[in-house]
Design a protein around this motif. Sequence first.
Motif, PDB file in Angstrom:
ATOM      1  N   ALA A 131      31.125 -19.733  24.797  1.00  0.00           N
ATOM      2  CA  ALA A 131      31.593 -21.117  24.890  1.00  0.00           C
ATOM      3  C   ALA A 131      33.120 -21.181  24.879  1.00  0.00           C
ATOM      4  CB  ALA A 131      31.017 -21.936  23.733  1.00  0.00           C
ATOM      5  N   VAL A 132      33.760 -20.340  24.068  1.00  0.00           N
ATOM      6  CA  VAL A 132      35.225 -20.312  24.015  1.00  0.00           C
ATOM      7  C   VAL A 132      35.802 -19.797  25.337  1.00  0.00           C
ATOM      8  CG1 VAL A 132      37.208 -19.248  22.851  1.00  0.00           C
ATOM      9  CG2 VAL A 132      35.309 -20.141  21.514  1.00  0.00           C
ATOM     10  N   ILE A 133      35.176 -18.777  25.910  1.00  0.00           N
ATOM     11  CA  ILE A 133      35.632 -18.258  27.213  1.00  0.00           C
ATOM     12  C   ILE A 133      35.485 -19.334  28.286  1.00  0.00           C
ATOM     13  CG2 ILE A 133      35.113 -16.586  29.041  1.00  0.00           C
ATOM     14  CD1 ILE A 133      34.311 -14.626  26.780  1.00  0.00           C
ATOM     15  N   ALA A 134      34.344 -20.027  28.295  1.00  0.00           N
ATOM     16  CA  ALA A 134      34.141 -21.105  29.274  1.00  0.00           C
ATOM     17  C   ALA A 134      35.175 -22.210  29.095  1.00  0.00           C
ATOM     18  CB  ALA A 134      32.723 -21.661  29.140  1.00  0.00           C
ATOM     19  N   LEU A 135      35.482 -22.547  27.846  1.00  0.00           N
ATOM     20  CA  LEU A 135      36.509 -23.559  27.587  1.00  0.00           C
ATOM     21  C   LEU A 135      37.866 -23.118  28.135  1.00  0.00           C
ATOM     22  CD1 LEU A 135      37.407 -26.199  26.155  1.00  0.00           C
ATOM     23  CD2 LEU A 135      37.853 -24.778  24.147  1.00  0.00           C
ATOM     24  N   GLY A 136      38.184 -21.841  27.970  1.00  0.00           N
ATOM     25  CA  GLY A 136      39.447 -21.322  28.505  1.00  0.00           C
ATOM     26  C   GLY A 136      39.525 -21.443  30.017  1.00  0.00           C
ATOM     27  N   PHE A 137      38.429 -21.139  30.695  1.00  0.00           N
ATOM     28  CA  PHE A 137      38.439 -21.256  32.154  1.00  0.00           C
ATOM     29  C   PHE A 137      38.471 -22.715  32.600  1.00  0.00           C
ATOM     30  CE2 PHE A 137      36.997 -16.799  32.141  1.00  0.00           C
ATOM     31  CZ  PHE A 137      37.895 -16.293  33.063  1.00  0.00           C
TER      32      PHE A 137
END
Length: 93
Positions: free
Chosen positions: A39-45
């Motif tokens: 979820a954090v990686i998706a938020l970054g993208f």
Amino acid sequence: MKNKKSKNSKPAEKNTPQPQQKTFVFGKKNYVFMLIGLAVIALGFILMSGGASNDPNVFNEAVFSTRRIHIAPMVVILGFAIEVYAILLNPDS
């Protein structure tokens, strides 16, 4: 003649295969942290997206915003760090 059994002979054991219990590689705690990391990686993208222009001849300065250049990559790296932590985490502790 009588069948004599030697003292060392054992009765024939049944070779029935025992059903193996299927277990996951990681524990529930690991999978929770993996989902948080994803979820954090998706938020970054998502933070990196945007800043495009409809006209290719017009340059949009929003591409170089602080959010896209500094914050979003750090959020993605944080997400990958959470993933590494999730893999190395001992679920029993």
